[in-house]
Design an enzyme around this catalytic site. Sequence first.
Site, PDB file in Angstrom:
ATOM      1  N   GLY A 148      -9.273 -23.187  -5.927  1.00  0.00           N
ATOM      2  CA  GLY A 148      -8.001 -23.286  -5.880  1.00  0.00           C
ATOM      3  C   GLY A 148      -7.303 -24.088  -6.897  1.00  0.00           C
ATOM      4  O   GLY A 148      -8.151 -24.173  -8.174  1.00  0.00           O
ATOM      5  N   THR A 149      -6.337 -24.634  -6.803  1.00  0.00           N
ATOM      6  CA  THR A 149      -5.589 -25.679  -7.647  1.00  0.00           C
ATOM      7  C   THR A 149      -6.577 -26.740  -7.914  1.00  0.00           C
ATOM      8  O   THR A 149      -6.768 -27.102  -9.125  1.00  0.00           O
ATOM      9  CB  THR A 149      -4.312 -25.979  -7.357  1.00  0.00           C
ATOM     10  OG1 THR A 149      -3.471 -24.945  -7.393  1.00  0.00           O
ATOM     11  CG2 THR A 149      -3.565 -26.992  -8.065  1.00  0.00           C
ATOM     12  N   LYS A 172      -9.624 -34.916 -13.975  1.00  0.00           N
ATOM     13  CA  LYS A 172     -10.447 -36.325 -13.875  1.00  0.00           C
ATOM     14  C   LYS A 172     -11.699 -36.156 -14.806  1.00  0.00           C
ATOM     15  O   LYS A 172     -12.375 -37.115 -15.083  1.00  0.00           O
ATOM     16  CB  LYS A 172     -11.338 -36.217 -12.354  1.00  0.00           C
ATOM     17  CG  LYS A 172     -10.302 -36.390 -11.061  1.00  0.00           C
ATOM     18  CD  LYS A 172      -9.143 -37.127 -11.431  1.00  0.00           C
ATOM     19  CE  LYS A 172      -8.197 -36.995 -10.177  1.00  0.00           C
ATOM     20  NZ  LYS A 172      -7.195 -35.995 -10.722  1.00  0.00           N
ATOM     21  N   GLY A 226       7.200 -39.163 -12.941  1.00  0.00           N
ATOM     22  CA  GLY A 226       6.252 -40.404 -12.949  1.00  0.00           C
ATOM     23  C   GLY A 226       5.594 -40.731 -11.608  1.00  0.00           C
ATOM     24  O   GLY A 226       5.175 -41.769 -11.400  1.00  0.00           O
ATOM     25  N   GLY A 227       5.134 -39.339 -10.887  1.00  0.00           N
ATOM     26  CA  GLY A 227       4.553 -39.660  -9.842  1.00  0.00           C
ATOM     27  C   GLY A 227       2.803 -39.556  -9.983  1.00  0.00           C
ATOM     28  O   GLY A 227       2.529 -39.868 -11.246  1.00  0.00           O
ATOM     29  N   VAL A 228       2.356 -39.369  -9.123  1.00  0.00           N
ATOM     30  CA  VAL A 228       0.737 -39.297  -9.142  1.00  0.00           C
ATOM     31  C   VAL A 228       0.128 -38.428 -10.542  1.00  0.00           C
ATOM     32  O   VAL A 228      -0.613 -38.945 -11.372  1.00  0.00           O
ATOM     33  CB  VAL A 228       0.116 -38.849  -7.837  1.00  0.00           C
ATOM     34  CG1 VAL A 228      -1.570 -38.735  -8.144  1.00  0.00           C
ATOM     35  CG2 VAL A 228       0.470 -39.679  -7.016  1.00  0.00           C
ATOM     36  N   ARG A 256       5.384 -30.096  -6.097  1.00  0.00           N
ATOM     37  CA  ARG A 256       4.857 -28.700  -5.893  1.00  0.00           C
ATOM     38  C   ARG A 256       5.515 -28.141  -4.658  1.00  0.00           C
ATOM     39  O   ARG A 256       5.929 -29.015  -3.549  1.00  0.00           O
ATOM     40  CB  ARG A 256       3.351 -28.836  -5.754  1.00  0.00           C
ATOM     41  CG  ARG A 256       2.517 -29.401  -6.918  1.00  0.00           C
ATOM     42  CD  ARG A 256       0.845 -29.274  -6.661  1.00  0.00           C
ATOM     43  NE  ARG A 256       0.234 -28.068  -6.728  1.00  0.00           N
ATOM     44  CZ  ARG A 256       0.118 -27.308  -7.887  1.00  0.00           C
ATOM     45  NH1 ARG A 256       0.248 -27.765  -8.856  1.00  0.00           N
ATOM     46  NH2 ARG A 256      -0.474 -25.944  -7.664  1.00  0.00           N
ATOM     47  N   HIS A 258     -22.790 -59.132  -4.345  1.00  0.00           N
ATOM     48  CA  HIS A 258     -22.323 -59.974  -5.238  1.00  0.00           C
ATOM     49  C   HIS A 258     -23.224 -59.670  -6.358  1.00  0.00           C
ATOM     50  O   HIS A 258     -24.378 -59.678  -6.409  1.00  0.00           O
ATOM     51  CB  HIS A 258     -22.076 -61.401  -4.935  1.00  0.00           C
ATOM     52  CG  HIS A 258     -21.925 -62.326  -6.235  1.00  0.00           C
ATOM     53  ND1 HIS A 258     -20.556 -62.375  -6.564  1.00  0.00           N
ATOM     54  CD2 HIS A 258     -22.428 -63.061  -7.035  1.00  0.00           C
ATOM     55  CE1 HIS A 258     -20.407 -63.227  -7.511  1.00  0.00           C
ATOM     56  NE2 HIS A 258     -21.527 -63.667  -7.854  1.00  0.00           N
TER      57      HIS A 258
END
Length: 466
Positions: free
Chosen positions: A40-41, A51, A180-182, A271, A440
């Site tokens: 899919g998309t 990514k 300016g969204g994700v 979308r 740590h």
Amino acid sequence: MNKTYDIVVIGGGPGGYVSAIQGAENGKKVAVIEANFLGGTCLNRGCIPSKTLLKHAEIIESIEKAKSWGIETGKLSFSLEKMKRRKDDVIQRLRNGIAFLMKKGKIDVYEGFGMLEEGNQIKILQEEKEEWIQAHNVIIATGSTPVVPPIPGLDDVHFDTSDTIFDLSHIPESITIIGGGVIGVEFACIFSSLKSLVTIVEMSDRLIPSEDPEASKLLEKVLKKKGVQVLVSTKVEKVNKTGNGTSIVCTDNSGKERTVETESLLISVGRRPNLSAVSNRPLDMNGPYIKVNNKMETNVQNVYAVGDVIGGYQLAHVASAEGIVAANNASGTADQIDYKVVPRCIYTLPEIASVGMTEAQAIQKGLSVRSEKFDLIGNGKALALGETEGFTKLVYEEKYGEIIGVTMVGPHVTEIISEASAFMFLEGTIEEAAKMIHPHPTVTETFFEAALRVRNEQNKSIQQQL
């Protein structure tokens, strides 16, 4: 006679192929209908290619930063062609992986456009023929397509959406991103690292308006440092074709007009659900989306819907979770979706990740909450990485200390947010987070440090009252 299946899934994206695999795991005879490519998309035009390119952008930024650390690499150069080749290789390997899972589960895959007809018959339109199959249960997972707003002049200029932007033949000298969204801010990071002059135009008063305001503010600051022009509270009035690209006429909230000249234009304003597969069926709707209950059932018996077509969280991992629920119910095993803990990830540089409610959202719901923030500048691992732009913020219920929201900005936080999600899923408290020993040095310590700071302040308050 038409071939009959226990479950037929229309759509092969994260909601569709996952539900098909779950149905097969449940011992059912399953088929998937996909008009394009499995995955899919998300796999083909969204999460995975973006990514992959963001990783390229991250490496470019790391190489440039390394000069100040005493690591010299010579003149930096990069090839879009090779980057695209690697992106395509990643996509193909994942497609092959899904195809293998289909074969392993003995799931029939039909290449074509599926349409649900009366009596759960499905018509499959292919290039040169038409085929029919029968289903006892149907899962609609047809996803969504980019919204193209009715901006005057848009029909006369070339523009890209998130579906087509990966097909660019060269790196543009300049690119303007409307939205300016994700998705918009992720592409801003990619193209700014590739040395394009980037402009973001956003109607809201801040970037990523659904997230914590401090995360929005920090992201805007970082993008501006990268040379990105950020225009918030700004509306696009019209676009015009020019000799070198596109001219974009905008107005801000005060009515002041400005023009942005750009070589490339990316539309990224959201979308809309793809409902073409169910246009002949009387499904109840929730606005533009298919209405379902918490079992993913529609009003039509034995018809389920998952993913972007039902609205809500338009996220691949949510679609997959919904797909599993739908497949279980279609298999006769009662199951319900649980949206209590849904992590949201933004793969900018630095990354942003959140889960649960922001402080403002909690207050709006009438909850009595407090928050605590720990800045990355005080974290040893972040200093060692040279990535101190960021913070971890915990939102917690005041009376019992239950953690109800977490926002993280910084390196690897899209991975780290799973710890916060686990705490919230198990109704963990600030007290428990402050007692859990963390390794740590790690960025994860910021979660612990914020919780410890709250506990120490609470202890001081108790001592003062004694």
